[in-house]
Write a protein that holds these residues in place. Structure first.
Motif, short mmCIF file in Angstrom:
data_model
loop_
_atom_site.label_atom_id
_atom_site.label_comp_id
_atom_site.label_asym_id
_atom_site.label_seq_id
_atom_site.Cartn_x
_atom_site.Cartn_y
_atom_site.Cartn_z
N GLY A 225 0.77 -1.23 0.00
CA GLY A 225 0.00 0.00 0.00
C GLY A 225 0.80 1.28 0.00
O GLY A 225 0.23 2.37 -0.08
N ARG A 226 2.11 1.18 0.07
CA ARG A 226 2.94 2.37 0.13
C ARG A 226 3.77 2.54 -1.14
O ARG A 226 4.19 1.55 -1.75
N LEU A 227 4.00 3.80 -1.51
CA LEU A 227 4.85 4.09 -2.65
C LEU A 227 6.30 3.98 -2.21
O LEU A 227 6.74 4.71 -1.31
N ILE A 228 7.06 3.07 -2.83
CA ILE A 228 8.45 2.86 -2.40
C ILE A 228 9.47 3.38 -3.40
O ILE A 228 10.64 3.54 -3.06
N ALA A 229 9.02 3.65 -4.64
CA ALA A 229 9.96 4.16 -5.64
C ALA A 229 9.19 4.78 -6.79
O ALA A 229 8.07 4.38 -7.11
N ASP A 238 17.39 -0.58 -11.11
CA ASP A 238 18.53 -0.70 -10.20
C ASP A 238 18.23 -0.18 -8.79
O ASP A 238 19.15 -0.08 -7.97
N HIS A 239 16.98 0.15 -8.52
CA HIS A 239 16.63 0.72 -7.22
C HIS A 239 16.74 -0.35 -6.14
O HIS A 239 16.08 -1.39 -6.20
N PRO A 240 17.57 -0.15 -5.10
CA PRO A 240 17.79 -1.21 -4.11
C PRO A 240 16.55 -1.61 -3.34
O PRO A 240 16.35 -2.79 -3.05
N LYS A 241 15.68 -0.65 -3.02
CA LYS A 241 14.49 -1.00 -2.24
C LYS A 241 13.50 -1.79 -3.08
O LYS A 241 12.84 -2.71 -2.60
N VAL A 242 13.43 -1.46 -4.36
CA VAL A 242 12.56 -2.23 -5.26
C VAL A 242 13.07 -3.65 -5.38
O VAL A 242 12.30 -4.62 -5.31
N GLN A 243 14.37 -3.81 -5.54
CA GLN A 243 14.95 -5.15 -5.64
C GLN A 243 14.68 -5.95 -4.36
O GLN A 243 14.39 -7.14 -4.42
#
Length: 258
Positions: A225-229, A238-243
């Motif tokens: 439910g939260r926007l992380i990237a 290459d976004h670490p939190k998305v990975q």
């Protein structure tokens, strides 16, 4: 992406079901002429977000503004008439009607003529319906019943139906679900062409990463439910939190095999 004021502005949007926050205070903008991909794992809140934008679900908090008009609190039909179209994961057409009649029904609805029984639907704005079908490459099949079409062609008809209200914003929920790689690339290339020619905006969800990276101008990623990237596709790759969050099982953004 245009530097002008965004067409769609979503601010602090939230929705809970019981004690679960399906969408938790998300923010994003979308400009005319832009394709924005909304991705995330199952349960991330993608469909809930869609359903709030087009009024199928009431938002618990936040704002959704289309060209300055507040959409929160409006009914789906009113939002549709303000210029928000939608396609669904499972294509929705009238199988017993012909291709052109399906589009004519959408035009009748948009013009508030659906219950004018003295007007034959088969005669109503046929040229306009054929023009919409021409834009999606289905004019030659206008008089065939939808029930005999291949699934990829049904999705094209659904796109023509969604264009009947001349949308400023088109919401596409899993537009290529159930389609072969060639079909889904053809559909998204067509969508991109319509975005450019009409200057409309598209917000779409998609699980096929090849489609996302090939056609999205930007991506936003939800998790729980939260926007992380948010950013351009190569930045998201290459976004670490998305990975970590979206691909915690070890899956990566490798291009899918055709």
């Amino acid at each position: 992406m245009s530097s002008t004021k965004p067409l769609l502005q979503v601010s602090n949007l939230g929705k809970s079901f019981g004690g679960v926050k399906a969408v938790d205070g998300i923010h994003f903008n979308l400009a005319a002429g832009e394709l924005l991909a909304l991705i995330g794992p199952n349960g991330a809140g993608k469909t809930t977000t869609f359903n709030m934008v087009n009024g199928q679900l009431p938002a618990d908090q936040g704002s959704i503004r289309l060209g300055g008009e507040e959409l929160v609190g409006r009914k789906p039909r009113d939002i549709w008439r303000l210029g928000v179209g939608r396609t669904f994961q499972i294509a929705e057409t009238f199988a017993s009607l012909t291709v052109v009649e399906n589009v004519q029904m959408a035009l009748l609805s948009h013009d508030r003529q659906l219950f004018s029984m003295w007007r034959r639907a088969a005669d109503y704005r046929r040229d306009d319906a054929l023009n919409l079908l021409d834009q999606v490459g289905m004019k030659s099949q206008a008089d065939r019943p939808c029930s005999v079409l291949a699934y990829g062609d049904v999705k094209r008809v659904e796109l023509a139906i969604a264009m009947a209200n001349a949308p400023k914003l088109l919401l596409m929920d899993e537009p290529t679900a159930g389609m072969a790689p060639k079909e889904r690339n053809e559909l998204m290339a067509l969508t991109k062409q319509l975005v450019v020619s009409r200057g409309m905006a598209v917000l779409f969800t998609e699980h096929s990463m090849d489609v996302v990276f090939a056609y999205a101008d930007r991506m936003i990623v939800l998790a729980r439910g939260r926007l992380i990237a948010e950013g351009k596709p190569l930045d998201i790759r290459d976004h670490p939190k998305v990975q970590e969050v979206y691909f915690g099982t070890g899956k990566t953004f490798e291009k899918e095999a055709a």
